[in-house]
Design a protein around this motif. Structure first.
Motif: not given
Length: 791
Positions: A48-52, A77-86, A162-164, A201-202
């Motif tokens: 958990a995190g407040d941003r990611v 997730w880094n709302h409002p976008i997704k960074l990675m599927d994993g 796996h960037t998405d 994503t980095v």
């Protein structure tokens, strides 16, 4: 010297430094933790995190999860976008590939997680640790590779990200459209970008990779996978550490890189800061009781509350409803949960969530109607169900009682006033004071005059009358109070069903009832509930034999909301006790059925997994909110033992599937962490068992305890009430009742109300009197101790 030589040796192998040898496990050494059950390794966890935040399976894999965006609610997730599927990670030793996606163990910490991968045949154990720093758009992942054999082993460690980069739910409503992802390798890291947006994503490690490559993708895929490979020389009985940071940004490349660098360099300090903050969360409303399981659950629920804080600076900060499918903002979920947040001292998310809901609701609706659901891009999915508007009024009054902040009341009362006007002016066609429309039960057709809408409307007007009086609006206060009293009388007269010893699901016409009965029969038949079919058909026959054009109370589904008149304290005592006893028929060992006609053979059993449908559904569910409502209701009518029984039922779900959490649907279905769980526990414990009823506007704390009979010793410490903190120590033994109350601010008055008896006062200036059968003690000292000698 030993450390220096070790790092010099390791540097020759793969670029070690003293800084990178610091471990996340060091920070967590003295933190509480709970190890998961082997049978639930293939079920979700969250970092958990407040941003990611990151969601995967406890075995370390990242399967497709969720239904809001089908298969996409897991990952990073880094709302409002997704960074990675994993990501995937693996060790290759002598052509033997050890995939790090089938963990043999999982341990949850308040703000971190650990997976254990045991390859005993190879003498290798790998631990994967991770956490998300506060306020950072990044997750930190650390692998500890341990060679338990007596021989050195050469290995290749490969990490595949796996960037998405894709938009959140309802992204299309705010012109967020996914483009193809591509990347470039820069020194130690991959920098990935969405082709149509400034989304980045980095990811990389503290070490320099020996090689990197992109994984070929299908022509129709926007996602992109990229690999980093590292050579390792694993010495006998030693550890090798490699630390990754996955960062992102939905605004710029520079922002993503800044987050990446800050976390990669300072993870240890950031983890220490988060640990300190979580210790503070644990210390607030600190519970000590004879029931270790319930005590532990209550502590972890405070951590769960923090897991759900979702911040998108461009829009606002508020609590999400649940993970993985409800990480965004809701009206009614917050209206329940924030009362619990306040009772455990987590005030910042309370104020930020209220600010967000109010601003969006007034911008969108403009009439005081409170929204139901909004995605993290600001797109509102549902402009509001009927019950959410009066429940907002009650939330504002509850928070004001804890804070005493008049500016807070002045700011939000205009929304309350507009909302209550809208509620009856536009939603009460027959002018009987019962608004028409959906409440908590999202069953097709249940949108007439619902019992929960009626109960929450009554309470909303009652609370609004007190707010109006506080603000000097005497005429409005009297008008609201009159409406509240009329509603209370009408609910007890018109919603009560003598035949079923229960309040009705709704008031409606024969035609509405018969249509709903036909639908309910199909539901009961599908679930193989012959008793429910028989009852429904008997009700239908009775309606057809006694036709009427009048609105009548109908009990069809035995939905949990029939208990809201007791939750709100509206029911008269005779009806309340009768209805509370009826409600027990619709429970199982984990709690209360959402819809009573779904009751099954699980009643009387102490275990078993909920068998949800393949398409996500709450049919047949037992949930924490209905169970918590029942606990509150039992306490309202002087039955703390029965209330405790419901808390124990919910506690059976604690750590059942995810260690440290209670699922939304008991014991293991739906959201793995749910916001309103804190309402279900904190209100019965803080406000009812310990009886803390703040009146911060008057600098008074009323304490009116109603302890379960099995709690002979209990304490609740550091309960925040505005600029004061209250601690209560309770003992009830052979020598009688002893209560010690402490406060940090002597400018406040503590009003301790106990059952009528003979009491002696040990410490504190007090006036002793008897009011309404109670002994009342008043003190403005820091310490008040009362002793009762039993006859």
């Amino acid at each position: 010297m030993k450390t220096i030589y070790h790092c010099l040796f390791a540097a020759l192998l793969f670029g070690c430094s003293t800084e990178t040898q610091r471990t996340l496990s060091e920070v967590l050494t003295d933190s509480p933790s709970i190890t998961g059950r082997e049978e639930y390794l293939e079920s979700p966890y969250g970092t958990a995190g407040d941003r990611v935040y990151m969601v995967g399976h406890q075995d370390g894999s990242f399967p497709a999860l969720g239904w809001h965006i089908k298969g996409e609610m897991g990952g990073i997730w880094n709302h409002p976008i997704k960074l990675m599927d994993g990501f995937d990670a693996k060790l290759t030793i002598d052509n033997d590939t050890l995939a790090l996606n089938k963990a043999s163990g999982f341990t949850n910490y308040p703000f971190a997680n650990k997976h254990i991968f045991d390859f005993s045949d190879n003498g290798i154990v790998v631990e994967r640790w991770q956490f998300v720093p506060d306020g950072k758009q990044a997750v930190f992942i650390q692998f500890v590779v341990r060679n338990n054999s007596a021989q050195s082993q050469d290995a290749i460690f490969e990490f595949i990200g796996h960037t998405d980069l894709r938009p959140t739910w309802l992204g299309e409503r705010t012109q967020m459209f996914d483009g193809p992802d591509s990347g470039e390798f820069d020194k130690k890291k991959w920098i990935m970008k969405d082709g149509s947006n400034p989304w980045f994503t980095v990811f990389g490690a503290n070490l320099s990779p020996d090689s990197n490559h992109s994984v070929p993708k299908k022509a129709d895929e926007n996602s992109q996978s990229n690999a980093l490979a590292y050579s390792m020389s694993l010495q006998p009985n030693t550890d090798q550490i490699i630390s990754f940071t996955i960062a992102g940004s939905y605004t710029s490349r520079e922002d993503a890189l800044q987050n990446y660098t800050a976390v990669q360099k300072n993870f240890h300090e950031l983890a220490e800061e988060k640990k300190k903050r979580y210790r503070d969360l644990a210390s607030r409303s600190k519970l000590t009781i004879p029931d270790d399981d319930l005590q532990q659950a209550f502590e972890w629920l405070k951590y769960n509350c923090d897991w759900l804080v979702r911040s998108v600076p461009e829009i606002g900060t508020g609590i999400g409803a649940g993970i993985p499918d409800y990480p965004w903002w809701f009206g009614v979920d917050s209206e329940y949960a924030l009362k619990g947040y306040m009772a455990v001292g987590q005030t910042r998310p309370v104020y930020s969530t209220i600010k967000l809901l109010d601003s969006v609701s007034m911008t969108l609706n403009g009439n005081g109607k409170i929204i139901h659901e909004m995605s993290t891009n600001g797109a509102v999915f549902n402009a509001g169900n009927i019950n959410e508007t009066p429940q907002f009024a009650s939330l504002i009054w509850e928070i004001y009682k804890w804070s005493g902040n008049r500016q807070f009341l002045e700011k939000y009362f205009p929304t309350v006033e507009k909302g209550l006007d809208w509620l009856l002016a536009e939603n009460d066609a027959n002018k009987n004071l019962f608004p028409d429309g959906f409440g908590m039960m999202e069953i097709h057709g249940l949108d007439s005059e619902m019992i929960d809408v009626a109960a929450y409307t009554q309470r909303g007007f009652d609370d609004a009358s007190k707010m109006a009086a506080e603000l000097g609006k005497e005429d409005l206060a009297l008008s609201y109070a009159d409406t509240a009293q009329q509603l209370k009388d009408k609910i007890n007269e018109e919603f009560w069903s003598t035949a079923f010893n229960s309040y009705a699901d709704f008031l409606g016409t024969d035609e509405q009832a018969i249509h709903l009965i036909d639908d309910a029969v199909i539901r009961a038949d599908t679930l193989n509930k012959p008793w429910a079919i028989e009852e429904l058909e008997a009700t239908k026959k009775q309606i057809q034999q006694n036709p009427s054009d009048e609105l009548k109370p109908f009990v069809l589904h035995h939905n949990w909301v029939v208990n809201t008149p007791m939750e709100m304290g509206i029911a008269d005592s005779t009806k309340a006790i009768t209805a509370l006893n009826t409600a027990k028929k619709f429970t199982n060992p984990f709690g209360v059925f959402v819809t009573g006609i779904d009751r099954d053979e699980s009643a009387g059993k102490d275990d078993g997994s909920f068998q949800g449908s393949k398409v996500f559904s709450y049919t047949g569910a037992v949930m924490t909110l209905p169970t918590g409502v029942q606990a509150v209701a039992e306490n309202n009518y002087g039955r703390p033992d029965q209330a405790l029984d419901y808390l124990k039922r919910m506690t059976r779900s604690f750590s059942y599937a995810l260690p440290g959490s209670i699922y939304e649907v008991s014991p293991d279905y739906g959201m793995m962490v749910q916001a309103w769980n804190i309402y279900a526990f904190a209100i019965p414990i803080v406000q009812q068992f310990f009886g803390i009823r703040p009146m911060a506007n008057k600098k008074i704390v009323v304490i009116r305890p109603k302890m379960p009979s099995s709690w002979h010793s209990a304490s609740l410490e550091n309960v925040s009430v505005a600029d004061n903190e209250i601690s209560i120590f309770y003992q009830d033994g052979p020598e009688g009742l002893r209560m010690e109350v402490l406060q940090t601010n002597p400018d406040w008055t503590v009003q301790l109300e106990l059952p009528e008896s003979s009491y002696s006062l040990e410490v504190g200036k007090a006036e002793t009197s008897v009011e309404q059968g109670r002994s009342v003690f008043l003190s403005s000292d820091k310490k008040l101790i009362v002793v009762s000698e039993k006859p």
